[in-house]
Design a protein around this motif. Structure first.
Motif, short mmCIF file in Angstrom:
data_model
loop_
_atom_site.label_atom_id
_atom_site.label_comp_id
_atom_site.label_asym_id
_atom_site.label_seq_id
_atom_site.Cartn_x
_atom_site.Cartn_y
_atom_site.Cartn_z
N UNK A 337 1.95 -8.21 -3.55
CA UNK A 337 0.70 -9.03 -2.39
C UNK A 337 0.12 -10.02 -2.29
N UNK A 338 -0.52 -10.70 -0.98
CA UNK A 338 -1.40 -11.01 -0.81
C UNK A 338 -1.96 -11.43 0.35
N UNK A 339 -3.13 -11.41 0.82
CA UNK A 339 -4.43 -11.60 1.97
C UNK A 339 -3.45 -10.61 2.94
N UNK A 340 -3.37 -8.80 2.27
CA UNK A 340 -3.12 -8.26 3.04
C UNK A 340 -4.86 -7.66 3.63
N UNK A 341 -5.61 -6.88 4.43
CA UNK A 341 -5.84 -5.79 4.67
C UNK A 341 -5.71 -4.83 5.01
N UNK A 342 -6.10 -3.47 5.31
CA UNK A 342 -6.80 -2.25 6.08
C UNK A 342 -7.80 -1.96 5.68
N UNK A 343 -7.88 -2.02 7.78
CA UNK A 343 -9.41 -1.67 7.72
C UNK A 343 -9.04 -0.50 8.86
N UNK A 344 -10.65 0.13 8.99
CA UNK A 344 -10.97 1.00 10.48
C UNK A 344 -10.12 2.26 9.95
N UNK A 345 -9.51 2.44 8.93
CA UNK A 345 -8.55 3.14 9.38
C UNK A 345 -8.81 4.99 8.57
N UNK A 346 -8.69 6.03 8.56
CA UNK A 346 -8.64 7.12 7.73
C UNK A 346 -7.40 7.48 6.91
N UNK A 347 -7.71 7.34 5.90
CA UNK A 347 -6.72 7.89 4.58
C UNK A 347 -6.99 9.07 3.86
N UNK A 348 -5.98 10.19 4.67
CA UNK A 348 -6.51 11.62 4.04
C UNK A 348 -5.40 12.63 3.53
N UNK A 349 -5.89 13.76 2.98
CA UNK A 349 -4.78 15.03 2.60
C UNK A 349 -3.45 14.70 1.76
N UNK A 350 -3.93 13.48 0.77
CA UNK A 350 -2.71 13.42 -0.27
C UNK A 350 -2.94 14.10 -1.56
N UNK A 351 -1.65 14.42 -2.67
CA UNK A 351 -1.83 14.74 -3.67
C UNK A 351 -1.75 13.71 -4.85
N UNK A 352 -2.72 12.47 -4.75
CA UNK A 352 -2.45 12.00 -5.41
C UNK A 352 -3.89 10.88 -5.10
N UNK A 353 -3.24 9.39 -4.84
CA UNK A 353 -4.25 8.85 -4.78
C UNK A 353 -4.11 8.01 -3.52
N UNK A 354 -5.26 8.37 -2.70
CA UNK A 354 -4.90 7.34 -1.36
C UNK A 354 -4.09 6.23 -1.04
N UNK A 355 -4.40 5.12 -2.02
CA UNK A 355 -4.34 3.86 -1.78
C UNK A 355 -4.30 3.46 -2.43
N UNK A 356 -3.59 1.83 -2.59
CA UNK A 356 -3.28 1.76 -5.06
C UNK A 356 -3.18 -0.30 -4.51
N UNK A 365 -8.92 -3.87 1.42
CA UNK A 365 -9.01 -1.97 1.93
C UNK A 365 -10.92 -1.79 2.10
N UNK A 366 -10.96 -2.31 3.85
CA UNK A 366 -12.47 -2.60 4.35
C UNK A 366 -12.40 -1.63 5.56
N UNK A 367 -13.15 -1.07 5.35
CA UNK A 367 -14.25 -0.36 6.41
C UNK A 367 -13.73 1.03 6.52
N UNK A 368 -12.57 1.71 6.01
CA UNK A 368 -11.65 2.66 6.35
C UNK A 368 -12.40 3.92 5.56
N UNK A 369 -12.12 4.75 5.83
CA UNK A 369 -12.25 7.26 5.24
C UNK A 369 -11.71 6.97 4.23
N UNK A 370 -11.40 7.52 3.23
CA UNK A 370 -11.08 8.28 2.52
C UNK A 370 -11.54 9.53 2.59
N UNK A 371 -10.99 10.32 2.42
CA UNK A 371 -10.95 11.85 1.97
C UNK A 371 -9.65 13.10 1.42
N UNK A 372 -10.64 13.21 1.19
CA UNK A 372 -9.65 14.98 0.69
C UNK A 372 -8.27 14.52 -0.21
N UNK A 373 -8.33 14.15 -0.98
CA UNK A 373 -7.06 12.97 -2.17
C UNK A 373 -7.02 13.89 -3.35
N UNK A 374 -6.20 14.15 -4.24
CA UNK A 374 -6.15 15.60 -4.94
C UNK A 374 -6.46 14.27 -6.89
#
Length: 402
Positions: A337-356, A365-374
């Motif tokens: 894709x092109x010109x997509x932004x995720x902003x200010x979101x909490x991504x958490x509790x997954x077994x693998x990688x939060x965002x790819x 991926x900007x200004x996000x909180x990433x936590x609790x990933x496998x």
């Protein structure tokens, strides 16, 4: 005959609704769609529920519905000029599957696409389920299985009644194995029951033949080792106990299911595949995934046969703590894709990688909180000018940004 809103709403009125939505976006420079935990995917994606036709007006319930709405508008050439924003209202969104954004969902330099929290840090994308069914363990037979210190403190929940069937395996280091379920409380990872509670126990000796490796070091390849003390006698009735050890080198670890315990010889046997480098005297291990080893607050155990989750919570304010389990591998995938932004979101509790992010260009991926990933926090592969900006990344299993 089933009646729908579209069949009962006059064409002129429907035209007015669509035109009003597009004009409202155009007046603000582009298009804004809203998503809320109390929204409805049958609504039109606007903020609030006001006006004469409020049955149809309001935010969507899911990210997929907002994404698909943009797709539909594009097919009609009805997306107004300017940026497109999908605004997520505060709350916890439990994702049953990865939210996927493909090439057709991308934007352009003059019409970027942003998925953002209405209030940064207050919107959570959860890769699992909040568990609200915990009850104290009160059955005498179950209490007898617990450590004395834990009796009266341990709660349990039946995950199968919640529809959770994929429990994974407690072997996060084995490549190709399904990632294991984890438990989080107050947005912090809890400890799968283990002994010792901290650090390691010593491998007193190996059991069976010993040979020399290429460096002349003693090595055993039997998968049997000698422990000290009597603690493993408590595990004889455990059906899914594991050991995690640095069996030969200090930089090469492996987890094994326990195959058997010989209390007379003080020997633990593990199931294959055995460690590549073998086993040797003086190394260290700990045992985990044992019901009898719940002996301190924050520890938990999962019976994979019954689906029962046992947990000694640090406190019992369940409403505040919002205990959750991880279920899906990845929360958000942006591909080609092109010109997509995720902003200010909490991504958490997954077994693998939060965002790819894979391929494409100018995705953020900007200004996000990433936590609790496998596994990792964020993984970026290929493409051009893709990036991660100003994110807080904590408690990941295999790294932050790759």
């Amino acid at each position: 005959m089933k009646t729908t809103a579209e069949q009962t709403t006059p064409w002129s009125c429907r035209t007015f609704l669509i035109a009003g939505l597009l004009c409202a976006g155009a007046m603000g420079g582009g298009l804004k769609l809203h998503v809320a935990t109390d929204g409805n995917d049958e609504w039109d994606g606007r903020a609030g529920r006001r006006g004469l036709l409020r049955r149809e007006r309001g935010p969507f319930r899911t990210l997929e519905r907002a994404r698909d709405r943009i797709r539909a508008l594009r097919q009609e050439n009805a997306v107004p000029d300017g940026p497109v924003e999908i605004i997520l209202q505060p709350g916890t969104y439990e994702l049953a599957q990865t939210f996927e954004l493909a090439a057709e969902d991308g934007g352009t330099e003059t019409q970027p696409i942003t998925y953002r929290a209405a209030k940064p840090g207050k919107t959570r994308l959860l890769g699992g389920r909040v568990v609200t069914t915990f009850q104290p363990v009160a059955d005498e037979a179950e209490l007898a299985l617990l450590d004395r210190s834990a009796r009266g403190n341990v709660w349990k929940a039946n995950l199968k009644t919640l529809g959770v069937t994929d429990l994974g395996q407690p072997n996060w280091s084995k490549r190709g194995a399904p990632p294991g379920l984890e438990l989080f409380f107050d947005s912090n990872p809890m400890t799968l029951s283990r002994w010792p509670n901290e650090g390691f126990a010593k491998v007193v000796d190996t059991d069976g033949p010993v040979e020399k490796n290429r460096r002349g070091q003693d090595v055993s390849r039997t998968g049997r080792f000698v422990y000290e003390g009597t603690r493993p006698e408590r595990w004889l009735q455990e059906k899914d106990g594991w050991v995690h050890g640095y069996w030969f080198h200090d930089w090469s670890d492996q987890r094994h299911p326990i195959a058997g315990i010989d209390t007379a010889k003080h020997v633990i046997s593990v199931r294959p595949p055995l460690h590549h480098y073998g086993y040797r005297k003086g190394k260290w291990f700990y045992a985990f995934n044992l019901l009898r080893e719940i002996d301190s607050p924050g520890e938990w155990y999962l019976n994979r046969e019954t689906g029962l989750l046992y947990f000694w919570p640090p406190h019992t304010d369940w409403k505040r703590a919002r205990p959750s389990i991880s279920m899906i591998d990845t929360l958000v995938s942006i591909k080609d894709a092109a010109y997509i932004t995720l902003r200010g979101i909490v991504l958490e509790s997954c077994r693998g990688t939060a965002a790819t992010i894979s391929g494409g260009t100018h995705n953020r991926i900007a200004g996000c909180t990433i936590r609790n990933t496998g596994a990792k926090g964020i993984e970026v592969r290929g493409g051009t000018s893709n990036g991660v900006l100003g994110c807080d990344i904590t408690d990941t299993g295999l790294g932050g940004v790759h």
